[in-house]
Design a protein around this motif. Structure first.
Motif, mmCIF file in Angstrom:
data_model
loop_
_atom_site.group_PDB
_atom_site.id
_atom_site.type_symbol
_atom_site.label_atom_id
_atom_site.label_comp_id
_atom_site.label_asym_id
_atom_site.label_seq_id
_atom_site.Cartn_x
_atom_site.Cartn_y
_atom_site.Cartn_z
ATOM 1 N N ALA A 145 -21.111 1.953 -1.223
ATOM 2 C CA ALA A 145 -21.624 0.593 -1.061
ATOM 3 C C ALA A 145 -20.542 -0.285 -0.437
ATOM 4 N N GLU A 146 -20.947 -1.311 0.285
ATOM 5 C CA GLU A 146 -19.997 -2.193 0.977
ATOM 6 C C GLU A 146 -19.045 -2.868 -0.008
ATOM 7 N N ALA A 147 -19.534 -3.247 -1.175
ATOM 8 C CA ALA A 147 -18.675 -3.893 -2.174
ATOM 9 C C ALA A 147 -17.567 -2.955 -2.646
ATOM 10 N N ILE A 148 -17.905 -1.686 -2.805
ATOM 11 C CA ILE A 148 -16.913 -0.704 -3.233
ATOM 12 C C ILE A 148 -15.879 -0.494 -2.134
ATOM 13 N N LYS A 149 -16.322 -0.440 -0.886
ATOM 14 C CA LYS A 149 -15.388 -0.292 0.238
ATOM 15 C C LYS A 149 -14.417 -1.466 0.297
ATOM 16 N N GLN A 150 -14.939 -2.670 0.112
ATOM 17 C CA GLN A 150 -14.087 -3.862 0.154
ATOM 18 C C GLN A 150 -13.085 -3.875 -1.000
ATOM 19 N N GLN A 151 -13.532 -3.480 -2.192
ATOM 20 C CA GLN A 151 -12.635 -3.427 -3.349
ATOM 21 C C GLN A 151 -11.545 -2.399 -3.129
ATOM 22 N N GLU A 152 -11.910 -1.241 -2.607
ATOM 23 C CA GLU A 152 -10.932 -0.185 -2.348
ATOM 24 C C GLU A 152 -9.916 -0.644 -1.301
ATOM 25 N N LYS A 153 -10.389 -1.326 -0.274
ATOM 26 C CA LYS A 153 -9.498 -1.845 0.768
ATOM 27 C C LYS A 153 -8.512 -2.857 0.169
ATOM 28 N N ALA A 154 -8.991 -3.706 -0.723
ATOM 29 C CA ALA A 154 -8.123 -4.699 -1.372
ATOM 30 C C ALA A 154 -7.086 -4.022 -2.256
ATOM 31 N N TRP A 155 -7.512 -3.017 -3.022
ATOM 32 C CA TRP A 155 -6.568 -2.287 -3.865
ATOM 33 C C TRP A 155 -5.522 -1.559 -3.023
ATOM 34 N N GLU A 156 -5.963 -0.968 -1.921
ATOM 35 C CA GLU A 156 -5.032 -0.253 -1.054
ATOM 36 C C GLU A 156 -3.995 -1.208 -0.466
ATOM 37 N N GLU A 157 -4.435 -2.397 -0.088
ATOM 38 C CA GLU A 157 -3.503 -3.410 0.432
ATOM 39 C C GLU A 157 -2.518 -3.828 -0.660
ATOM 40 N N GLU A 158 -3.022 -3.983 -1.873
ATOM 41 C CA GLU A 158 -2.185 -4.352 -3.013
ATOM 42 C C GLU A 158 -1.146 -3.265 -3.312
ATOM 43 N N ASP A 159 -1.519 -2.007 -3.139
ATOM 44 C CA ASP A 159 -0.664 -0.869 -3.475
ATOM 45 C C ASP A 159 0.185 -0.371 -2.307
ATOM 46 N N ARG A 160 0.104 -1.023 -1.160
ATOM 47 C CA ARG A 160 0.728 -0.497 0.058
ATOM 48 C C ARG A 160 2.218 -0.164 -0.112
ATOM 49 N N ASP A 161 3.002 -1.077 -0.683
ATOM 50 C CA ASP A 161 4.437 -0.833 -0.843
ATOM 51 C C ASP A 161 4.703 0.357 -1.767
ATOM 52 N N TYR A 162 3.918 0.459 -2.824
ATOM 53 C CA TYR A 162 4.096 1.574 -3.763
ATOM 54 C C TYR A 162 3.726 2.908 -3.113
ATOM 55 N N VAL A 182 5.222 10.105 -8.815
ATOM 56 C CA VAL A 182 4.230 9.841 -9.868
ATOM 57 C C VAL A 182 4.586 8.557 -10.613
ATOM 58 N N HIS A 183 5.860 8.389 -10.918
ATOM 59 C CA HIS A 183 6.304 7.185 -11.634
ATOM 60 C C HIS A 183 6.009 5.923 -10.823
ATOM 61 N N TRP A 184 6.257 5.941 -9.528
ATOM 62 C CA TRP A 184 6.017 4.774 -8.676
ATOM 63 C C TRP A 184 4.541 4.416 -8.609
ATOM 64 N N LEU A 185 3.675 5.393 -8.741
ATOM 65 C CA LEU A 185 2.236 5.166 -8.578
ATOM 66 C C LEU A 185 1.500 4.920 -9.890
ATOM 67 N N ARG A 186 2.203 4.858 -10.993
ATOM 68 C CA ARG A 186 1.557 4.828 -12.308
ATOM 69 C C ARG A 186 0.635 3.624 -12.528
ATOM 70 N N ASN A 187 0.903 2.483 -11.904
ATOM 71 C CA ASN A 187 0.073 1.294 -12.119
ATOM 72 C C ASN A 187 -0.849 0.971 -10.948
ATOM 73 N N CYS A 188 -0.924 1.842 -9.964
ATOM 74 C CA CYS A 188 -1.740 1.585 -8.781
ATOM 75 C C CYS A 188 -3.215 1.860 -9.065
ATOM 76 N N LYS A 189 -4.086 1.171 -8.306
ATOM 77 C CA LYS A 189 -5.526 1.275 -8.531
ATOM 78 C C LYS A 189 -6.279 1.978 -7.401
ATOM 79 N N SER A 190 -5.697 2.062 -6.223
ATOM 80 C CA SER A 190 -6.444 2.584 -5.071
ATOM 81 C C SER A 190 -6.642 4.096 -5.165
ATOM 82 N N ALA A 191 -7.663 4.570 -4.495
ATOM 83 C CA ALA A 191 -7.962 6.005 -4.478
ATOM 84 C C ALA A 191 -6.845 6.777 -3.783
#
Length: 70
Positions: A12-29, A46-55
């Motif tokens: 769904a478009e909403a899920i795509k947008q949420q995933e894109k936002a999470w990926e942007e949030e997690d970019r540095d990690y 693994v330690h660096w990614l422990r709090n990330c949300k993106s797929a």
């Protein structure tokens, strides 16, 4: 694809947008974890990614855990 595999459902478009936002949030990690992964420092990745949300971050974390176990 296997003939008995279920058909793929588009996201769904909403899920795509949420995933894109999470990926942007997690970019540095993700970037840091990729550098650690390339250096075969899987536990730190693994330690660096422990709090990330993106797929993408989740996949890299799970794959790093797999690489630690082999």
């Amino acid at each position: 694809r296997h003939p008995n595999a279920p058909p793929l459902q588009p996201l769904a478009e909403a899920i795509k947008q949420q995933e894109k936002a999470w990926e942007e949030e997690d970019r540095d990690y993700i970037t840091t974890a990729r550098a650690l992964f390339d250096g075969k420092d899987f536990v730190r990745a693994v330690h660096w990614l422990r709090n990330c949300k993106s797929a993408k971050a989740h996949f890299l974390s799970v794959y790093s855990q797999y690489m630690v176990s082999t």
